[in-house]
Design an enzyme around this catalytic site. Structure first.
Site, PDB file in Angstrom:
ATOM      1  N   LYS A   1      51.945  28.125  39.442  1.00  0.00           N
ATOM      2  CA  LYS A   1      51.115  29.212  38.937  1.00  0.00           C
ATOM      3  C   LYS A   1      51.175  30.352  39.937  1.00  0.00           C
ATOM      4  O   LYS A   1      50.760  30.209  41.094  1.00  0.00           O
ATOM      5  CB  LYS A   1      49.669  28.755  38.724  1.00  0.00           C
ATOM      6  CG  LYS A   1      48.757  29.876  38.219  1.00  0.00           C
ATOM      7  CD  LYS A   1      47.318  29.423  38.032  1.00  0.00           C
ATOM      8  CE  LYS A   1      46.425  30.595  37.637  1.00  0.00           C
ATOM      9  NZ  LYS A   1      45.003  30.211  37.492  1.00  0.00           N
TER      10      LYS A   1
ATOM     11  N   TYR B   1      40.886  28.263  53.226  1.00  0.00           N
ATOM     12  CA  TYR B   1      40.120  28.316  54.470  1.00  0.00           C
ATOM     13  C   TYR B   1      40.893  27.715  55.653  1.00  0.00           C
ATOM     14  O   TYR B   1      40.987  28.323  56.709  1.00  0.00           O
ATOM     15  CB  TYR B   1      38.746  27.642  54.342  1.00  0.00           C
ATOM     16  CG  TYR B   1      37.880  27.873  55.563  1.00  0.00           C
ATOM     17  CD1 TYR B   1      37.220  29.086  55.742  1.00  0.00           C
ATOM     18  CD2 TYR B   1      37.755  26.911  56.554  1.00  0.00           C
ATOM     19  CE1 TYR B   1      36.471  29.332  56.870  1.00  0.00           C
ATOM     20  CE2 TYR B   1      37.003  27.149  57.690  1.00  0.00           C
ATOM     21  CZ  TYR B   1      36.360  28.360  57.844  1.00  0.00           C
ATOM     22  OH  TYR B   1      35.614  28.606  58.974  1.00  0.00           O
TER      23      TYR B   1
ATOM     24  N   ARG C   1      42.605  34.208  47.279  1.00  0.00           N
ATOM     25  CA  ARG C   1      41.523  33.220  47.376  1.00  0.00           C
ATOM     26  C   ARG C   1      41.688  32.300  48.583  1.00  0.00           C
ATOM     27  O   ARG C   1      40.708  31.787  49.109  1.00  0.00           O
ATOM     28  CB  ARG C   1      41.511  32.346  46.121  1.00  0.00           C
ATOM     29  CG  ARG C   1      41.228  33.079  44.830  1.00  0.00           C
ATOM     30  CD  ARG C   1      39.748  33.182  44.558  1.00  0.00           C
ATOM     31  NE  ARG C   1      39.474  33.788  43.257  1.00  0.00           N
ATOM     32  CZ  ARG C   1      38.270  33.946  42.737  1.00  0.00           C
ATOM     33  NH1 ARG C   1      37.201  33.538  43.401  1.00  0.00           N
ATOM     34  NH2 ARG C   1      38.107  34.515  41.571  1.00  0.00           N
TER      35      ARG C   1
ATOM     36  N   TYR D   1      49.553  26.000  42.802  1.00  0.00           N
ATOM     37  CA  TYR D   1      48.881  27.247  42.451  1.00  0.00           C
ATOM     38  C   TYR D   1      48.825  28.152  43.670  1.00  0.00           C
ATOM     39  O   TYR D   1      48.143  27.849  44.650  1.00  0.00           O
ATOM     40  CB  TYR D   1      47.489  26.888  41.929  1.00  0.00           C
ATOM     41  CG  TYR D   1      46.557  28.005  41.567  1.00  0.00           C
ATOM     42  CD1 TYR D   1      46.968  29.328  41.426  1.00  0.00           C
ATOM     43  CD2 TYR D   1      45.206  27.721  41.353  1.00  0.00           C
ATOM     44  CE1 TYR D   1      46.071  30.322  41.086  1.00  0.00           C
ATOM     45  CE2 TYR D   1      44.300  28.716  41.008  1.00  0.00           C
ATOM     46  CZ  TYR D   1      44.745  30.014  40.886  1.00  0.00           C
ATOM     47  OH  TYR D   1      43.854  31.002  40.543  1.00  0.00           O
TER      48      TYR D   1
ATOM     49  N   THR E   1      39.453  28.079  39.050  1.00  0.00           N
ATOM     50  CA  THR E   1      38.629  29.152  39.613  1.00  0.00           C
ATOM     51  C   THR E   1      37.734  29.769  38.546  1.00  0.00           C
ATOM     52  O   THR E   1      36.531  29.981  38.767  1.00  0.00           O
ATOM     53  CB  THR E   1      39.530  30.236  40.224  1.00  0.00           C
ATOM     54  OG1 THR E   1      40.389  29.646  41.191  1.00  0.00           O
ATOM     55  CG2 THR E   1      38.708  31.326  40.871  1.00  0.00           C
ATOM     56  N   THR E   2      38.313  30.063  37.385  1.00  0.00           N
ATOM     57  CA  THR E   2      37.556  30.689  36.298  1.00  0.00           C
ATOM     58  C   THR E   2      36.452  29.767  35.794  1.00  0.00           C
ATOM     59  O   THR E   2      35.419  30.236  35.307  1.00  0.00           O
ATOM     60  CB  THR E   2      38.503  31.073  35.147  1.00  0.00           C
ATOM     61  OG1 THR E   2      39.578  31.857  35.671  1.00  0.00           O
ATOM     62  CG2 THR E   2      37.794  31.856  34.062  1.00  0.00           C
TER      63      THR E   2
ATOM     64  N   ILE F   1      48.795  31.007  32.732  1.00  0.00           N
ATOM     65  CA  ILE F   1      47.472  30.398  32.814  1.00  0.00           C
ATOM     66  C   ILE F   1      46.519  31.576  32.863  1.00  0.00           C
ATOM     67  O   ILE F   1      46.449  32.291  33.864  1.00  0.00           O
ATOM     68  CB  ILE F   1      47.352  29.465  34.019  1.00  0.00           C
ATOM     69  CG1 ILE F   1      48.328  28.301  33.859  1.00  0.00           C
ATOM     70  CG2 ILE F   1      45.924  28.949  34.164  1.00  0.00           C
ATOM     71  CD1 ILE F   1      48.365  27.338  35.036  1.00  0.00           C
TER      72      ILE F   1
END
Length: 294
Positions: free
Chosen positions: A164, A110, A141, A136, A48-49, A207
């Site tokens: 994560k 989604y 998100r 994760y 994501t980052t 992380i």
């Protein structure tokens, strides 16, 4: 790779862009080497980052290859998740072919799959790609938590060796740790502000977003906590607390990219639809970074 491989600090790497939003591979290479020199335990590109959501598949793998080629002695854990199981499988296979040491797999976003669909998604990839994999959980998100039962069941798969945790729910994290402690399974904080309590509960590290800009302090904090030196770990947590909060004052990675530019590491350029940090938040971030340099 084993549980021990996923112990310590794994920066969720930013991706440097040129002004035209093309990937700045030379600076990306320098960034990876800077983090390795700071003592991190591994690198996580194109999560994501790293703005993976705005990259083509070819760009995605190009970033992974650049990071692998840049470093000498730390594992590279490639983000390769998707809301589409076939797409996640293709990205995972390509990352493995590129030489990645492991995979970070976000839960499908989604679609909001039911627990059976979630587990089937992760198992399909783990059955097909012989690399250690970290699942994760980031419901902010994706719209849905990975159920604790699902995480526990997946921990029994030989290729699924980590989790994560980025739900912000310490009770959930504690239950995952408690119920997987007999497995070869690492639980890593995905929230910088919660890294210390996650390790105190038995987690293996983090992380980290903040490690992009403060790798040495993040490594020191996590190292102290893992050695049960909680007095030292708390002191470092207090030093970094304002940074942890300010890096999420707007959507990640907007603040961290601005911080990277302020520190002279790389440009703050992002791809649309992300927008520049608001001016009042920019001043707040600058104050926090200046305080850390005093």
């Amino acid at each position: 790779m084993t549980h021990d491989t996923f112990t310590g600090v794994f920066p969720a790497m930013t991706t440097p862009f040129h002004d035209d939003e093309s990937i700045d591979h030379e600076t990306l290479r320098d960034h990876a080497q800077r983090l390795e020199a700071a003592g991190v335990d591994g690198l996580v590109p194109v999560g994501t980052t790293g703005e993976s959501a705005t990259m083509t598949h070819d760009e995605h793998i190009d970033v992974v290859e650049t990071v692998i080629d840049a470093v000498d002695d730390v594992p590279v854990i490639a983000g390769s998740g998707s809301n589409n199981t076939r797409e996640a499988l293709e990205l995972s296979e390509r990352a493995a072919d590129a030489g990645a040491d492991g995979l970070l797999l976000i839960s499908p976003y989604y679609n909001i799959p039911e627990p059976d669909g979630m587990e089937h998604h992760f198992r399909q990839i783990a059955d097909a790609v012989d690399l250690p994999q970290i699942i994760y959980n980031v419901p902010g998100r994706t719209g849905r938590n990975i159920a604790v039962e699902t995480a526990v069941s997946l921990s029994e798969h030989e290729n699924i060796v980590g989790y994560k945790a980025a739900s912000g729910d310490l009770n959930r994290v504690n239950e995952v740790i408690e119920r997987t402690r007999e497995e070869n399974f690492a639980v890593l904080s995905g929230d910088d502000a919660l890294t210390l309590p996650v390790i105190a509960q038995g987690g293996s590290g983090c992380i980290s977003v903040a490690a992009n800009v403060e790798p040495e302090r993040t490594v020191a904090l996590v190292g102290a906590a893992l050695e049960n030196d909680f007095d030292r770990a708390r002191d470092l947590q207090y030093e970094l607390g304002d940074l942890f909060r300010t890096l999420f004052i707007e959507t990640n990675p907007i603040p961290i990219k601005e911080a990277m530019e302020m520190r002279g590491v790389h440009s703050s350029t992002m791809r649309s639809p992300l927008s520049p940090l608001q001016s009042e938040n920019r001043e707040r971030l600058r104050e926090v970074l200046d305080d850390l340099e005093r």
